[in-house]
Scaffold this motif. Structure first.
Motif, PDB file in Angstrom:
ATOM      1  N   VAL A   1      -1.260   4.381   5.177  1.00  0.00           N
ATOM      2  CA  VAL A   1      -2.582   3.596   4.875  1.00  0.00           C
ATOM      3  C   VAL A   1      -3.326   3.802   3.613  1.00  0.00           C
ATOM      4  CG1 VAL A   1      -5.133   3.396   5.686  1.00  0.00           C
ATOM      5  CG2 VAL A   1      -3.203   3.344   7.120  1.00  0.00           C
TER       6      VAL A   1
ATOM      7  N   SER B   1       1.044  -1.687   7.156  1.00  0.00           N
ATOM      8  CA  SER B   1       0.521  -0.572   7.810  1.00  0.00           C
ATOM      9  C   SER B   1       1.127  -0.307   9.150  1.00  0.00           C
ATOM     10  CB  SER B   1      -1.083  -0.604   7.747  1.00  0.00           C
ATOM     11  OG  SER B   1      -1.637   0.713   8.267  1.00  0.00           O
ATOM     12  N   ALA B   2       0.848  -1.712   9.936  1.00  0.00           N
ATOM     13  CA  ALA B   2       1.316  -1.798  11.432  1.00  0.00           C
ATOM     14  C   ALA B   2       2.668  -1.471  11.402  1.00  0.00           C
ATOM     15  CB  ALA B   2       0.805  -3.107  12.030  1.00  0.00           C
TER      16      ALA B   2
ATOM     17  N   SER C   1      -3.414  -1.776  -2.840  1.00  0.00           N
ATOM     18  CA  SER C   1      -4.148  -3.139  -2.423  1.00  0.00           C
ATOM     19  C   SER C   1      -5.475  -3.088  -3.638  1.00  0.00           C
ATOM     20  CB  SER C   1      -4.705  -3.067  -1.059  1.00  0.00           C
ATOM     21  OG  SER C   1      -5.659  -4.063  -0.799  1.00  0.00           O
TER      22      SER C   1
ATOM     23  N   ASN D   1      -0.758  -6.007   3.380  1.00  0.00           N
ATOM     24  CA  ASN D   1      -1.135  -4.597   3.465  1.00  0.00           C
ATOM     25  C   ASN D   1      -1.482  -4.168   4.930  1.00  0.00           C
ATOM     26  OD1 ASN D   1      -0.735  -3.626   0.815  1.00  0.00           O
ATOM     27  ND2 ASN D   1      -2.193  -5.167   0.342  1.00  0.00           N
ATOM     28  N   THR D   2      -2.044  -4.980   5.783  1.00  0.00           N
ATOM     29  CA  THR D   2      -2.319  -4.452   7.004  1.00  0.00           C
ATOM     30  C   THR D   2      -1.113  -4.593   7.903  1.00  0.00           C
ATOM     31  OG1 THR D   2      -4.714  -5.350   7.017  1.00  0.00           O
ATOM     32  CG2 THR D   2      -3.577  -5.339   9.120  1.00  0.00           C
ATOM     33  N   PHE D   3      -0.361  -5.795   7.702  1.00  0.00           N
ATOM     34  CA  PHE D   3       1.069  -5.843   8.379  1.00  0.00           C
ATOM     35  C   PHE D   3       1.919  -4.595   8.045  1.00  0.00           C
ATOM     36  CE2 PHE D   3       5.405  -7.248   8.078  1.00  0.00           C
ATOM     37  CZ  PHE D   3       5.480  -7.883   9.444  1.00  0.00           C
TER      38      PHE D   3
ATOM     39  N   GLN E   1       1.343   8.052   8.626  1.00  0.00           N
ATOM     40  CA  GLN E   1       0.505   6.845   8.952  1.00  0.00           C
ATOM     41  C   GLN E   1      -0.707   6.880   8.111  1.00  0.00           C
ATOM     42  OE1 GLN E   1       1.177   4.045  10.386  1.00  0.00           O
ATOM     43  NE2 GLN E   1      -1.059   3.120  10.192  1.00  0.00           N
TER      44      GLN E   1
ATOM     45  N   SER F   1      -1.142   2.032   0.831  1.00  0.00           N
ATOM     46  CA  SER F   1      -1.415   0.795   0.929  1.00  0.00           C
ATOM     47  C   SER F   1      -3.066   0.273   0.386  1.00  0.00           C
ATOM     48  CB  SER F   1      -1.298   0.289   2.352  1.00  0.00           C
ATOM     49  OG  SER F   1      -1.420  -0.924   2.468  1.00  0.00           O
ATOM     50  N   GLY F   2      -3.484   1.324   0.660  1.00  0.00           N
ATOM     51  CA  GLY F   2      -4.999   1.049  -0.067  1.00  0.00           C
ATOM     52  C   GLY F   2      -5.112   1.053  -1.591  1.00  0.00           C
TER      53      GLY F   2
ATOM     54  N   TRP G   1      -4.804  -8.461   1.963  1.00  0.00           N
ATOM     55  CA  TRP G   1      -5.332  -7.837   2.987  1.00  0.00           C
ATOM     56  C   TRP G   1      -4.415  -7.837   4.253  1.00  0.00           C
ATOM     57  CZ3 TRP G   1      -6.655  -8.984   8.289  1.00  0.00           C
ATOM     58  CH2 TRP G   1      -7.053  -7.899   8.762  1.00  0.00           C
ATOM     59  N   CYS G   2      -3.917  -9.169   4.575  1.00  0.00           N
ATOM     60  CA  CYS G   2      -2.889  -9.566   5.566  1.00  0.00           C
ATOM     61  C   CYS G   2      -1.675  -8.849   5.241  1.00  0.00           C
ATOM     62  CB  CYS G   2      -2.598 -10.952   5.701  1.00  0.00           C
ATOM     63  SG  CYS G   2      -4.193 -11.959   6.336  1.00  0.00           S
TER      64      CYS G   2
END
Length: 625
Positions: free
Chosen positions: A326, A297-298, A333, A293-295, A322, A329-330, A290-291
């Motif tokens: 996302v 994405s940002a 993930s 893929n969130t990073f 974007q 990435s999802g 999670w960390c």
């Protein structure tokens, strides 16, 4: 009586019993070019279901069309409005573009429901059929295992493998159909859309893959190890629970309830601790995924913003990229997060494959058909020893038994009596020499068909929950009430049944616990007789009974031996006076042979056994007096 009319399995059904399941090959090991063994389960199961998988994948593209069309439509709407506000196009042109986008997304949304239903029907049928096939395949494998191998297996562990591990293997294929393939398709679509809009951004998109792959490789071995430990603890607990239930009467009789509770609780604690390790490993892996893929994405948002400021992409494209990133990435993930499921599934696959790869099985395909037998049995220089043992249980046994003859086999414990019976049944195969049935080697015969013509009454009566009728007619597709009554009369069971509240339909309880030892044994004899066997085997059928029960069982045995080849392994030698011949075994060899009177007059080994038997019986009576 015609055996095809008394309820025995019809020939057409007998043939199907020995058909090798189509799914056996899914578990077979293959070898790579480098000589490394692999299972290839995924590849084989995908090939087997290629057409349904292809069609369901195409349907998935239409099913998820609204998901990947929405960012395109949103970007187009934003760009149209922005251009209209900036004066690049008229308001009418902008509204026309918005209307077209609305129509496209409306059609995409409306087609989702029927396509989703169609895909669900297709995948559900495929998954359920495959899952049922795998379970059936395992059951057939268990039924084909040799008796010597089956005796070494713990029932609790096998139940755990069948119930839990086959479900996990089903989950493995379900994961492929419902998670892996759909998310790969979605990730490819998102990447293709990004490539068609801007190659530089698409390259940034591809950075998601190596980072997640590296993370997966970092955790994969530990996850599989944790699931293997959990499976082993679960199997151990299942085995311990099965033992506890079997020993329940003994446990209560000796006041050992707390000892058993402590032992089972220890197994439960082992499962709980192993499960905790699985949860912690999964949580740690999920948190890192999670960390990461969130990073990323940002980072994508900042990257797109910089490109928009420099005029490389439009404002609408920021939303498009974007959203796509996302989504991508999802998807990646999700693929990464199925790693624990894959770890559990592959470990279960390894466990199930362990059973499926066992070579110690009975193979009947292509063997001689046995539509009927007369009952002639011959042992020709038969020797037998258990696998891995140096000591022979049977040594050079030669014996001819004519159809209809009654043979008693006696001897001290460990002399080879029961082994001889198992050789006649076909449970064991001679190391050397041969067993002939009607002059044909038993090893060349279809054992499943052959056993339709024999019946066995074991020392320990094996009954299941159900009625007396159910237990007597077990496995019979057809029988008449006259045949059932006749079998009960011959087994000296008729009077017992009449005294029961529901007669032949009275429940016997679990393992026949509502019946006495003698009654259970007589039900077992009736089960053997209703099949009208050509060969009848009594393997110490009276050894565990009291004198009264022994009398009734012995009476049943005496009434049913006429007209059929009968083998009797006797514990109490006074019960075999009526045998045509008595075979005396000692350390695996036949040391004497003759009638009861001949052997008693000879005053040899049988005479010694008979006197010792009488002394022991008298001592037991005096001790109980």
């Amino acid at each position: 009586m015609n055996r095809s009319e008394n309820g025995s399995v019809p020939r057409s059904k007998q043939e199907r019993i020995d058909v090798v399941p189509d799914y056996d090959y899914l578990f077979a090991e293959t070898t790579t070019k480098k000589g490394k063994k692999k299972n290839g389960f995924f590849g084989k199961i995908a090939k087997m279901n290629f057409c349904p998988l292809l069609f369901s994948s195409l349907l998935y593209i239409f099913q998820t069309a609204p998901v990947w069309l929405m960012p395109l439509v949103t970007a187009d709407v934003i760009d149209a409005v922005t251009r209209a506000v900036g004066g690049a196009i008229t308001a009418q042109q902008a509204l026309k573009a918005v209307g077209i986008d609305a129509l496209i997304i409306t059609i995409a949304i409306l087609q989702n429901e029927p396509v989703t239903l169609l895909r669900t029907v297709l995948t559900s049928k495929m998954l359920r059929r495959t899952g049922a096939g795998i379970k059936s395949c395992v059951v057939r494998k268990l039924q084909s295992l040799s008796v010597t191998y089956a005796k070494d297996m713990e029932t609790g562990r096998i139940q755990a493998k069948f119930l839990k591990d086959t479900d996990a293997v089903d989950g493995l294929f379900s994961c492929l159909v419902n998670t892996i393939i759909p998310n790969i398709i979605s990730a490819v679509i998102a990447t293709v859309i990004a490539l068609s809009k801007n190659g530089v951004v698409a390259l940034f998109f591809l950075c998601v893959v190596p980072f997640n792959v590296a993370l997966s490789r970092l955790f994969s071995k530990k996850i599989r190890k944790r699931y293997r430990e959990l499976r082993e603890h679960t199997e151990s607990m299942s085995s311990r629970l099965a033992t506890m239930l079997e020993m329940l009467t003994v446990t209560k009789a000796h006041g050992l309830e707390q000892t058993e509770i402590s032992a089972v609780n220890s197994s439960i604690s082992g499962v709980a601790n192993a499960g905790k390790k699985v949860d912690l490993t999964g949580a740690r892996f999920g948190s890192w995924a999670w960390c990461l893929n969130t990073f990323l994405s940002a980072a994508c948002m900042v990257f797109c913003a910089v490109l928009a400021v420099r005029g490389k992409i439009s404002v609408g494209d920021i939303v498009l990229y974007q959203t796509m990133f996302v989504s991508l990435s999802g998807y990646v993930s999700t693929l990464v997060n199925v790693l624990p499921t894959l770890g559990s599934g592959f470990d279960a696959l390894s466990s199930v494959s362990g059973i499926m790869s066992v070579k110690d099985v009975e193979m009947n395909i292509g063997k001689r058909s046995v539509p009927s037998i007369s009952g002639d049995v011959e042992f020709k220089n038969v020797c037998y020893k258990y696998p891995g043992s140096e000591e022979y249980i049977i040594k050079n046994l030669s014996l001819k038994v004519k159809a209809g003859e009654c043979i008693a086999v006696v001897g001290a414990s460990g002399s080879g009596k029961s082994t001889i019976m198992n050789l006649v049944i076909g449970f064991l195969t001679p190391v050397s020499g041969s067993v002939l049935i009607d002059g044909k080697p038993l090893s060349e015969c279809n054992l499943s068909e052959y056993r339709h013509h024999i019946s066995v009454v074991p020392q320990n009566s094996i009954l299941f929950s159900g009625s007396i009728r159910d237990n007597i007619t077990y496995g019979l597709s057809r029988y008449t009430e006259e045949e059932l009554s006749r079998a009960m009369e011959l087994a000296d069971l008729a009077e017992v049944v009449k005294s029961m509240p529901y007669g032949v339909d009275s429940d016997v309880g679990e393992h026949g616990d509502k019946l006495s030892g003698g009654q259970k044994q007589r039900v077992t004899i009736a089960r053997a007789l209703i099949r009208n066997p050509a060969i009848l085997i009594f393997d110490e059928a009276t050894s565990a009974l009291d004198n009264i029960s022994e009398y009734h069982v012995q009476k049943a045995i005496s009434s049913c031996v006429a007209g059929r080849t009968t083998f009797i392994v006797a514990h109490r030698l006074s019960t075999i006076r009526g045998a045509d011949r008595i075979i005396v075994m000692d350390k695996g060899e036949c040391v004497e042979e003759g009638t009861y009177e001949e052997l008693m007059a000879k005053k040899g080994k049988f005479f010694e056994l008979k006197n010792l038997n009488d002394v022991n019986a008298k001592a037991a009576e005096e001790a109980l007096a």
